[in-house]
Design a protein around this motif. Structure first.
Motif, PDB file in Angstrom:
ATOM      1  N   ARG A  23      21.319  -0.115 133.716  1.00 38.67           N
ATOM      2  CA  ARG A  23      20.151  -0.796 133.676  1.00 38.67           C
ATOM      3  C   ARG A  23      19.264  -0.438 134.621  1.00 38.67           C
ATOM      4  O   ARG A  23      19.358  -0.050 135.751  1.00 38.67           O
ATOM      5  N   PRO A  24      17.774  -0.380 134.542  1.00 42.04           N
ATOM      6  CA  PRO A  24      17.078   0.179 135.706  1.00 42.04           C
ATOM      7  C   PRO A  24      16.915  -1.161 136.814  1.00 42.04           C
ATOM      8  O   PRO A  24      17.300  -2.158 136.832  1.00 42.04           O
ATOM      9  N   GLY A  25      16.578  -0.454 137.665  1.00 41.74           N
ATOM     10  CA  GLY A  25      16.430  -1.508 138.977  1.00 41.74           C
ATOM     11  C   GLY A  25      17.713  -1.439 139.980  1.00 41.74           C
ATOM     12  O   GLY A  25      17.975  -2.308 140.944  1.00 41.74           O
ATOM     13  N   ASN A  39      17.732   7.607 126.788  1.00 37.97           N
ATOM     14  CA  ASN A  39      16.939   7.034 127.834  1.00 37.97           C
ATOM     15  C   ASN A  39      15.730   6.171 127.216  1.00 37.97           C
ATOM     16  O   ASN A  39      15.009   6.778 126.686  1.00 37.97           O
ATOM     17  N   VAL A  40      15.671   4.822 127.669  1.00 39.13           N
ATOM     18  CA  VAL A  40      14.589   4.115 127.138  1.00 39.13           C
ATOM     19  C   VAL A  40      14.026   3.071 128.090  1.00 39.13           C
ATOM     20  O   VAL A  40      14.967   2.379 128.715  1.00 39.13           O
ATOM     21  N   GLU A  41      12.840   2.806 128.176  1.00 41.92           N
ATOM     22  CA  GLU A  41      12.187   1.609 129.100  1.00 41.92           C
ATOM     23  C   GLU A  41      11.734   0.652 128.175  1.00 41.92           C
ATOM     24  O   GLU A  41      11.494   0.700 126.860  1.00 41.92           O
ATOM     25  N   GLY A  42      11.251  -0.379 128.503  1.00 36.27           N
ATOM     26  CA  GLY A  42      10.639  -1.582 127.938  1.00 36.27           C
ATOM     27  C   GLY A  42      11.517  -3.136 127.834  1.00 36.27           C
ATOM     28  O   GLY A  42      12.562  -3.430 127.706  1.00 36.27           O
ATOM     29  N   ARG A  46      21.393   7.701 141.620  1.00 39.79           N
ATOM     30  CA  ARG A  46      19.956   7.083 141.682  1.00 39.79           C
ATOM     31  C   ARG A  46      20.068   5.956 142.733  1.00 39.79           C
ATOM     32  O   ARG A  46      20.986   5.262 142.464  1.00 39.79           O
ATOM     33  N   SER A  47      18.762   5.762 143.428  1.00 42.25           N
ATOM     34  CA  SER A  47      18.950   4.728 144.193  1.00 42.25           C
ATOM     35  C   SER A  47      18.272   3.389 143.360  1.00 42.25           C
ATOM     36  O   SER A  47      18.519   2.291 143.822  1.00 42.25           O
ATOM     37  N   SER A  48      17.578   3.896 142.305  1.00 42.42           N
ATOM     38  CA  SER A  48      17.029   2.627 141.593  1.00 42.42           C
ATOM     39  C   SER A  48      16.521   3.186 140.277  1.00 42.42           C
ATOM     40  O   SER A  48      15.606   3.950 140.124  1.00 42.42           O
ATOM     41  N   GLY A  49      17.308   3.079 139.087  1.00 40.03           N
ATOM     42  CA  GLY A  49      16.883   3.652 137.771  1.00 40.03           C
ATOM     43  C   GLY A  49      15.834   3.027 137.404  1.00 40.03           C
ATOM     44  O   GLY A  49      15.400   1.723 137.470  1.00 40.03           O
ATOM     45  N   SER A  50      14.870   3.651 136.277  1.00 42.96           N
ATOM     46  CA  SER A  50      13.610   3.188 136.019  1.00 42.96           C
ATOM     47  C   SER A  50      13.942   2.990 134.574  1.00 42.96           C
ATOM     48  O   SER A  50      12.948   2.440 133.808  1.00 42.96           O
ATOM     49  N   CYS A  51      15.063   3.074 133.878  1.00 40.04           N
ATOM     50  CA  CYS A  51      15.145   3.033 132.486  1.00 40.04           C
ATOM     51  C   CYS A  51      16.430   2.602 132.185  1.00 40.04           C
ATOM     52  O   CYS A  51      17.505   2.651 132.948  1.00 40.04           O
ATOM     53  N   TYR A  52      16.765   2.168 130.989  1.00 41.88           N
ATOM     54  CA  TYR A  52      17.936   1.885 130.316  1.00 41.88           C
ATOM     55  C   TYR A  52      18.561   3.017 129.723  1.00 41.88           C
ATOM     56  O   TYR A  52      17.943   3.950 129.110  1.00 41.88           O
ATOM     57  N   VAL A  53      20.028   3.118 130.203  1.00 37.02           N
ATOM     58  CA  VAL A  53      20.484   4.369 129.423  1.00 37.02           C
ATOM     59  C   VAL A  53      21.661   3.985 129.002  1.00 37.02           C
ATOM     60  O   VAL A  53      22.739   3.404 129.390  1.00 37.02           O
ATOM     61  N   PHE A  54      21.679   4.320 127.393  1.00 37.69           N
ATOM     62  CA  PHE A  54      22.823   4.225 126.599  1.00 37.69           C
ATOM     63  C   PHE A  54      23.825   5.270 126.448  1.00 37.69           C
ATOM     64  O   PHE A  54      23.229   6.499 126.254  1.00 37.69           O
ATOM     65  N   GLU A  55      24.977   5.367 126.628  1.00 34.19           N
ATOM     66  CA  GLU A  55      25.762   6.608 126.633  1.00 34.19           C
ATOM     67  C   GLU A  55      26.995   6.366 125.906  1.00 34.19           C
ATOM     68  O   GLU A  55      27.504   5.339 126.039  1.00 34.19           O
ATOM     69  N   TYR A  56      27.624   7.392 125.157  1.00 33.26           N
ATOM     70  CA  TYR A  56      28.766   7.319 124.596  1.00 33.26           C
ATOM     71  C   TYR A  56      29.530   8.666 124.904  1.00 33.26           C
ATOM     72  O   TYR A  56      28.968   9.569 124.736  1.00 33.26           O
TER      73      TYR A  56
END
Length: 274
Positions: free
Chosen positions: A77-79, A98-101, A41-51
């Motif tokens: 992180r986004p951006g 995946n979550v935004e806010g 991704r050139s710029s993510g739009s959301c927070y990504v939590f992965e395990y």
């Protein structure tokens, strides 16, 4: 924008309930091992939590590069520029959200995780599995529970890394005070006193962090607890009123009707899943 995406088998759940600029879940799921898994991704739009449950892979976020393996967790992180892929010989299996806010940004900041990319050797993906399960079972109505579960997960990550920032964040301290006293009749002065701040400063800091005044947050969480007790228990409304700290049934009924437009008895009779 995703420039390249090669993914094998994924099991995922899409959140379809209400959202806001403060908290907007997108989807969660499980990725099964696939040797050619890759996302750029050139710029993510959301927070990504992965395990990572098993296997291993590589992550690049901006200029930071990390190798990750089974038992590790990470936060994107986004951006930011992101490029991550599975090891072709030992591809990962992972669980993710995946979550935004703005609320997510504030929670990570409150717990000292602003710059954390990888949490090595965490060894526990149960929080993310619970989130996947919650969205799968009720993708429309789980929106009020998800922030609390994510808050617990972020707190768990912080504790694992040894961060102790509760005393450094008045907004978080107020939030914890409210959640610990939902069954008590607290006032805005009680919330302000818990962090030794003036009423106006207390309101400003809390609204800045969570997009709501502390007292309205208290009312919303108290209402959610009342609705849960009405729906999931056979306790009389009088007993529920007492356990929630109301001086009498009439006060509880007036509070509930003001917040929802219907009485507790009417709420209990209707099918709230509709």
């Amino acid at each position: 924008m995703i420039n390249e995406r090669r993914i094998g088998k994924e099991e995922y759940a899409i959140y379809t309930g209400p959202s806001s600029p403060a908290f907007s879940p997108q989807l969660a799921g499980i990725t099964w091992p696939f040797p050619f898994y890759e996302i750029q991704r050139s710029s993510g739009s959301c927070y990504v939590f992965e395990y990572i449950i098993s296997g291993q892979g590589q992550i690049i976020q901006d200029q930071e590069t990390c190798h990750v393996k089974a038992g590790d967790a990470y936060i994107l992180r986004p951006g930011h520029y992101q490029h991550y892929w599975a090891d072709p010989k030992d591809p990962w299996k992972k669980v993710w959200l995946n979550v935004e806010g703005s609320m997510v940004r504030h929670m990570l900041s409150d717990y000292g995780l602003d710059d954390t990319l990888v949490i090595p050797d965490l060894g526990d993906g149960s929080f993310l599995f619970s989130i996947v399960d919650m969205i799968q079972k009720d993708p429309v109505h789980c929106g009020k529970k998800l922030p609390l579960l994510l808050h617990q997960y972020i707190s768990f990550l912080s504790d694992f890394l040894g961060h102790r920032t509760l005393g450094k964040s008045p907004a978080l301290a107020m939030k914890n005070f409210i959640e610990e006293n939902l069954t008590a009749p607290i006032r805005i002065d009680d919330i302000a006193d818990s962090v030794h701040l003036s009423r106006s400063r207390c309101i400003h800091l809390f609204r800045e962090a969570y997009g709501i005044t502390p007292y309205n947050y208290y009312l919303s969480m108290k209402l959610e607890l009342a609705q849960s007790m009405l729906y999931h228990t056979n306790l009389s409304i009088q007993i529920i009123s007492e356990r929630l700290g109301f001086p009498c049934y009439e006060h509880f009924s007036a509070f509930f009707k003001k917040q929802t437009g219907i009485s507790p008895a009417q709420y209990r009779k209707r099918d709230v899943r509709q």
